[in-house]
Design a protein around this motif. Sequence first.
Motif, PDB file in Angstrom:
ATOM      1  N   LEU A  36       0.831  -1.205   0.000  1.00 42.83           N
ATOM      2  CA  LEU A  36       0.000   0.000   0.000  1.00 42.83           C
ATOM      3  C   LEU A  36       0.865   1.255   0.000  1.00 42.83           C
ATOM      4  O   LEU A  36       0.587   2.203  -0.737  1.00 42.83           O
ATOM      5  N   LYS A  37       1.916   1.258   0.800  1.00 41.51           N
ATOM      6  CA  LYS A  37       2.800   2.424   0.867  1.00 41.51           C
ATOM      7  C   LYS A  37       3.517   2.669  -0.456  1.00 41.51           C
ATOM      8  O   LYS A  37       3.714   3.812  -0.856  1.00 41.51           O
ATOM      9  N   ARG A  38       3.900   1.585  -1.131  1.00 47.11           N
ATOM     10  CA  ARG A  38       4.608   1.708  -2.410  1.00 47.11           C
ATOM     11  C   ARG A  38       3.655   1.858  -3.594  1.00 47.11           C
ATOM     12  O   ARG A  38       4.100   2.065  -4.717  1.00 47.11           O
ATOM     13  N   GLU A  39       2.342   1.682  -3.337  1.00 44.53           N
ATOM     14  CA  GLU A  39       1.334   1.705  -4.411  1.00 44.53           C
ATOM     15  C   GLU A  39       1.627   0.627  -5.456  1.00 44.53           C
ATOM     16  O   GLU A  39       1.578   0.880  -6.666  1.00 44.53           O
ATOM     17  N   THR A  40       1.920  -0.585  -4.967  1.00 45.89           N
ATOM     18  CA  THR A  40       2.246  -1.686  -5.880  1.00 45.89           C
ATOM     19  C   THR A  40       1.258  -2.847  -5.769  1.00 45.89           C
ATOM     20  O   THR A  40       1.622  -4.003  -5.977  1.00 45.89           O
ATOM     21  N   VAL A  41       0.016  -2.555  -5.469  1.00 49.84           N
ATOM     22  CA  VAL A  41      -1.023  -3.578  -5.400  1.00 49.84           C
ATOM     23  C   VAL A  41      -1.380  -3.961  -6.846  1.00 49.84           C
ATOM     24  O   VAL A  41      -1.665  -3.093  -7.673  1.00 49.84           O
ATOM     25  N   SER A  42      -1.328  -5.251  -7.140  1.00 47.07           N
ATOM     26  CA  SER A  42      -1.568  -5.709  -8.508  1.00 47.07           C
ATOM     27  C   SER A  42      -3.063  -5.768  -8.831  1.00 47.07           C
ATOM     28  O   SER A  42      -3.921  -5.771  -7.934  1.00 47.07           O
ATOM     29  N   THR A  43      -3.359  -5.844 -10.111  1.00 47.85           N
ATOM     30  CA  THR A  43      -4.747  -5.983 -10.557  1.00 47.85           C
ATOM     31  C   THR A  43      -5.359  -7.267  -9.996  1.00 47.85           C
ATOM     32  O   THR A  43      -6.506  -7.274  -9.558  1.00 47.85           O
ATOM     33  N   GLU A  44      -4.583  -8.333  -9.979  1.00 44.80           N
ATOM     34  CA  GLU A  44      -5.074  -9.598  -9.415  1.00 44.80           C
ATOM     35  C   GLU A  44      -5.441  -9.427  -7.940  1.00 44.80           C
ATOM     36  O   GLU A  44      -6.474  -9.925  -7.483  1.00 44.80           O
ATOM     37  N   GLU A  45      -4.606  -8.714  -7.196  1.00 42.13           N
ATOM     38  CA  GLU A  45      -4.898  -8.466  -5.780  1.00 42.13           C
ATOM     39  C   GLU A  45      -6.132  -7.590  -5.617  1.00 42.13           C
ATOM     40  O   GLU A  45      -6.949  -7.823  -4.719  1.00 42.13           O
ATOM     41  N   LEU A  46      -6.303  -6.607  -6.483  1.00 42.79           N
ATOM     42  CA  LEU A  46      -7.507  -5.766  -6.427  1.00 42.79           C
ATOM     43  C   LEU A  46      -8.757  -6.606  -6.668  1.00 42.79           C
ATOM     44  O   LEU A  46      -9.789  -6.390  -6.034  1.00 42.79           O
ATOM     45  N   MET A  47      -8.666  -7.574  -7.571  1.00 42.69           N
ATOM     46  CA  MET A  47      -9.794  -8.468  -7.815  1.00 42.69           C
ATOM     47  C   MET A  47     -10.065  -9.362  -6.608  1.00 42.69           C
ATOM     48  O   MET A  47     -11.217  -9.593  -6.241  1.00 42.69           O
ATOM     49  N   GLN A  48      -8.997  -9.843  -5.952  1.00 42.18           N
ATOM     50  CA  GLN A  48      -9.157 -10.647  -4.738  1.00 42.18           C
ATOM     51  C   GLN A  48      -9.834  -9.827  -3.646  1.00 42.18           C
ATOM     52  O   GLN A  48     -10.723 -10.325  -2.947  1.00 42.18           O
ATOM     53  N   ILE A  49      -9.411  -8.587  -3.499  1.00 38.62           N
ATOM     54  CA  ILE A  49     -10.002  -7.696  -2.496  1.00 38.62           C
ATOM     55  C   ILE A  49     -11.488  -7.532  -2.761  1.00 38.62           C
ATOM     56  O   ILE A  49     -12.314  -7.622  -1.851  1.00 38.62           O
TER      57      ILE A  49
END
Length: 76
Positions: A36-49
């Motif tokens: 979150l701090k690095r703003e490196t959340v992947s698209t796959e992780e966003l879909m999991q969320i």
Amino acid sequence: MSTSNLIKNLCKEKGISVAELARRIGQTPQNFNKKLKRETVSTEELMQIANVLGVVFEQSYILENGEKLIITSESQ
């Protein structure tokens, strides 16, 4: 709005801590907070969320002719 702020607001809206969200998507809270701090959340992780929180994630490109190419968490 940054991805990090969006995720934090979504957690607040859904009544879940960011640490609990991290655990539900199979990550340690420490690792997820670094992403979150690095703003490196992947698209796959966003879909999991989205799937964990019961919401729809949508990402799109809009072409010059107005056509939208959309990726959503519903497609999985």
